[in-house]
Design a protein around this motif. Structure first.
Motif, short mmCIF file in Angstrom:
data_model
loop_
_atom_site.label_atom_id
_atom_site.label_comp_id
_atom_site.label_asym_id
_atom_site.label_seq_id
_atom_site.Cartn_x
_atom_site.Cartn_y
_atom_site.Cartn_z
N THR A 357 35.18 40.09 33.99
CA THR A 357 34.33 40.36 35.14
C THR A 357 35.15 40.23 36.42
O THR A 357 36.26 39.69 36.40
CB THR A 357 33.15 39.37 35.21
N ILE A 358 34.63 40.72 37.54
CA ILE A 358 35.37 40.66 38.80
C ILE A 358 35.60 39.21 39.22
O ILE A 358 36.72 38.82 39.55
CB ILE A 358 34.62 41.45 39.89
N GLN A 359 34.55 38.40 39.17
CA GLN A 359 34.69 36.99 39.55
C GLN A 359 35.58 36.25 38.55
O GLN A 359 36.43 35.45 38.92
CB GLN A 359 33.32 36.32 39.61
N GLY A 360 35.38 36.53 37.27
CA GLY A 360 36.15 35.85 36.24
C GLY A 360 37.63 36.18 36.29
O GLY A 360 38.48 35.32 36.03
N PHE A 361 37.95 37.43 36.64
CA PHE A 361 39.36 37.81 36.73
C PHE A 361 40.02 37.15 37.94
O PHE A 361 41.18 36.74 37.88
CB PHE A 361 39.49 39.34 36.82
N GLN A 362 39.28 37.05 39.04
CA GLN A 362 39.81 36.31 40.20
C GLN A 362 40.09 34.86 39.82
O GLN A 362 41.14 34.31 40.18
CB GLN A 362 38.80 36.34 41.34
N ALA A 363 39.16 34.25 39.10
CA ALA A 363 39.33 32.86 38.67
C ALA A 363 40.55 32.72 37.77
O ALA A 363 41.30 31.74 37.86
CB ALA A 363 38.08 32.37 37.95
N LEU A 364 40.77 33.72 36.91
CA LEU A 364 41.92 33.71 36.01
C LEU A 364 43.22 33.79 36.80
O LEU A 364 44.16 33.02 36.53
CB LEU A 364 41.83 34.89 35.03
N VAL A 365 43.30 34.70 37.76
CA VAL A 365 44.50 34.82 38.59
C VAL A 365 44.74 33.54 39.38
O VAL A 365 45.88 33.06 39.48
CB VAL A 365 44.37 36.04 39.55
N GLU A 366 43.69 32.97 39.90
CA GLU A 366 43.81 31.73 40.66
C GLU A 366 44.30 30.59 39.78
O GLU A 366 45.22 29.85 40.13
CB GLU A 366 42.45 31.37 41.28
N ARG A 367 43.71 30.47 38.60
CA ARG A 367 44.00 29.33 37.69
C ARG A 367 45.34 29.49 36.98
O ARG A 367 46.14 28.55 36.93
CB ARG A 367 42.86 29.23 36.68
N GLU A 368 45.59 30.68 36.43
CA GLU A 368 46.75 30.88 35.56
C GLU A 368 47.99 31.39 36.29
O GLU A 368 49.06 31.46 35.68
CB GLU A 368 46.39 31.84 34.43
N TRP A 369 47.84 31.76 37.55
CA TRP A 369 49.00 32.27 38.28
C TRP A 369 49.26 31.49 39.57
O TRP A 369 50.33 30.92 39.75
CB TRP A 369 48.82 33.76 38.59
#
Length: 549
Positions: A357-369
């Motif tokens: 999802t859009i929010q989930g992908f942002q969270a992924l980039v924030e958390r994992e990168w």
């Protein structure tokens, strides 16, 4: 230092802008501290606003008194400026070269940018570790949030808060950190709700040639295993590269000290190789020979698609260990800030529908990168055109985005966002008005106080109109694990990035936009039909107001 001191000629009239497949524009060229601007009095022509930070290289040419500057951008654009007067051209070129290579953080545009839009949501507060941990707490009580790194003294590239096994105390974490490259001790990356298995990431162990061991490190990663279960250590280096690392104080986990873990080596290339690959790929895409055989040969020689395949294959392996084998996974390479993050984040996209999802992908980039310490400022300081010798530059994040696009293309209905979102992220990692990708770690961003001095990219992305623009009209929520194909015929060149400034790609974009409009129109029409059906059904079930005699 004042920007005015660096600008020899701030304005030139009669400049002609030439871009592939677009009409020429004549206007006034202006240089500011952060932008190259070309404005025209011609009707229906947009102003060109180009960040100096987006300029990768320039070339100068002269024919008589007419000077030409070829501007090659980090987003892979190439534009031509025809400037009347040799002196004016030399002054403009000299100023651009200086302004586009400023490396002082205090002069970067995000610190000067003031948004013209209303900030509804502060992106700096959107994806905090505390909030992510609340979701984890709702699924399991086996983990805790540790502030052992609250002052960044244990690991300079980790965030202040990290998720670790509940039974492991902070003193054990400190000792394990001393045994891992850069202090990057194993931390939680992902919890698989389906079976309780986890994925962790870390730096390489510092075993050295003497086979040094650390019982605290062994205790830490063993604490993630269920009774009677084994785990997998996925090392993103080949066996030979991992062996060579021992001579430099690094190494890998020995089976004697980690008997419950099986080690698997995969071959993901180091950063310097990836930068060379990007340069060759862009060179192939700009080839004007019109020979298909030559183009395909150069494309293959770049090895870009090979890198995509290797990364996707390793991510699928990690996901398979977790979902199908029911085993926990530890992923690391050397530093744990490049290939490790590619694998852990892609595995989550495969396993977790929330990341699509859009929010989930942002969270992924924030958390994992971002929070995980990927050095964005070092990796993205140059793109494919720079004449400077590469230092730490590498398209690590771009390769990750390419892999995501490959999965999106294979599962077009499983992602809430379109490729436009991925392209936007590519652009902003190399040059941006937002502070999100500044610095190389959470520690650096904290010291620079970016959350107070700059605007977050997520504040822009999460505006309703932008969410709508980035959304995928084909999206249907899919709660299943998705398994991408890594067969050569399944992996294509990402035209939306590498051919985006070519005619064929622009036509594809126009065709895609037209398709989106048709789909949206059909959905609106279908909604109207469904509403009419409901109204008719309601009328049929209601009692008539007047009874007929």
């Amino acid at each position: 230092m004042e920007f005015a001191e660096l600008i020899k000629t701030p304005r030139v009239d009669g400049v002609v802008l030439r871009r592939p497949f677009l009409p020429t524009v004549e206007g006034t060229l202006c240089l500011t501290g952060h932008h190259l601007i070309l404005s025209s009095r011609q009707d229906n022509t947009e102003e060109l606003w180009l960040l100096h930070a987006n300029i990768d290289a320039i070339e100068k040419r002269f024919v008589g008194s007419l000077g030409t500057i070829i501007v090659k951008c980090k987003d892979l654009r190439v534009i031509q400026l025809d400037i009347p007067g040799m002196e004016e051209c030399l002054n403009i070129a000299s100023s651009i070269e200086v302004l586009s290579t400023l490396d002082s953080v205090s002069l970067m545009y995000p610190l000067f940018y003031r948004p013209m839009f209303q900030v509804i949501e502060d992106g700096w507060k959107s994806f905090l570790p505390e909030d992510a941990f609340k979701d984890l707490e709702s699924m399991t009580e086996e983990w805790r949030l540790s502030d052992v790194n609250k002052d960044y003294s244990v690991c300079s590239s980790y965030p202040p808060l990290v998720a670790v096994p509940k039974d492991v105390d902070d003193d054990t974490l400190r000792k394990a950190a001393a045994f891992r490259h850069g202090g990057r001790f194993p931390v939680l990356s992902y919890y698989h709700k389906k079976n309780g298995m986890v994925m962790m990431r870390s730096g390489q162990p510092l075993t050295g040639t003497n086979g040094r061991r650390c019982k605290e490190d062994e205790k830490l990663i063993n604490a993630t295993l269920r009774a009677g279960k084994r785990g997998y250590i996925i090392d993103t280096r080949t066996v030979s590269v991992a062996q060579q690392a021992k001579a430099r104080g690094g190494g890998f986990e020995s089976e004697a000290n980690y008997p419950q873990w099986r080690r698997i080596h995969k071959a993901i290339e180091r950063s310097s190789i990836l930068q060379e690959s990007l340069i060759k790929l862009v060179e192939a895409c700009n080839d004007q020979s019109h020979s298909m055989d030559r183009w395909l040969s150069k494309l293959e020689a770049s090895n870009w698609q090979t890198h995509v395949k290797e990364i996707l294959t390793t991510a699928c392996l990690a996901a398979q260990c977790i979902d199908r084998e029911g085993a926990s996974v530890l992923v690391h390479g050397t530093e744990g800030t490049d290939s490790t993050l590619q694998v852990t984040s892609l595995a989550q996209i495969i396993l977790d529908p929330a990341c699509r999802t859009i929010q989930g992908f942002q969270a992924l980039v924030e958390r994992e990168w971002l929070q995980a310490g990927h050095p964005f400022q070092q990796r993205c300081s140059q793109s494919a055109y720079s004449n400077s010798k590469p230092r730490c530059e590498a398209p690590v994040f771009l390769l990750f985005l390419d892999c995501v696009w490959q999965i999106l293309r294979q599962f077009p209905c499983s992602f809430q966002f379109s490729q436009h979102f991925l392209v936007l992220l590519f652009e902003h990692t190399y040059a941006s008005q937002f502070g999100t990708f500044m610095g190389n770690s959470a520690s650096e961003r904290s010291k620079l106080n970016l959350s107070q001095k700059t605007v977050s990219l997520w504040s822009w992305v999460n505006r309703p109109q932008e969410v709508e623009r980035l959304s995928n009209p084909l999206y249907e929520a899919n709660c299943l694990v998705i398994w991408p194909s890594v067969a050569p015929q399944s992996l294509l060149l990402w035209e939306g990035v590498f051919l985006r400034w070519k005619r064929s790609s622009r036509c594809l974009d126009e065709a895609y936009d037209e398709m989106v409009h048709i789909i949206q129109y059909n959905k609106e029409l279908q909604n109207k039909v469904n509403n009419l059906r409901r109204q008719l059904a309601q009328l049929e079930t209601e009692e008539p107001l007047l009874q007929t005699p």
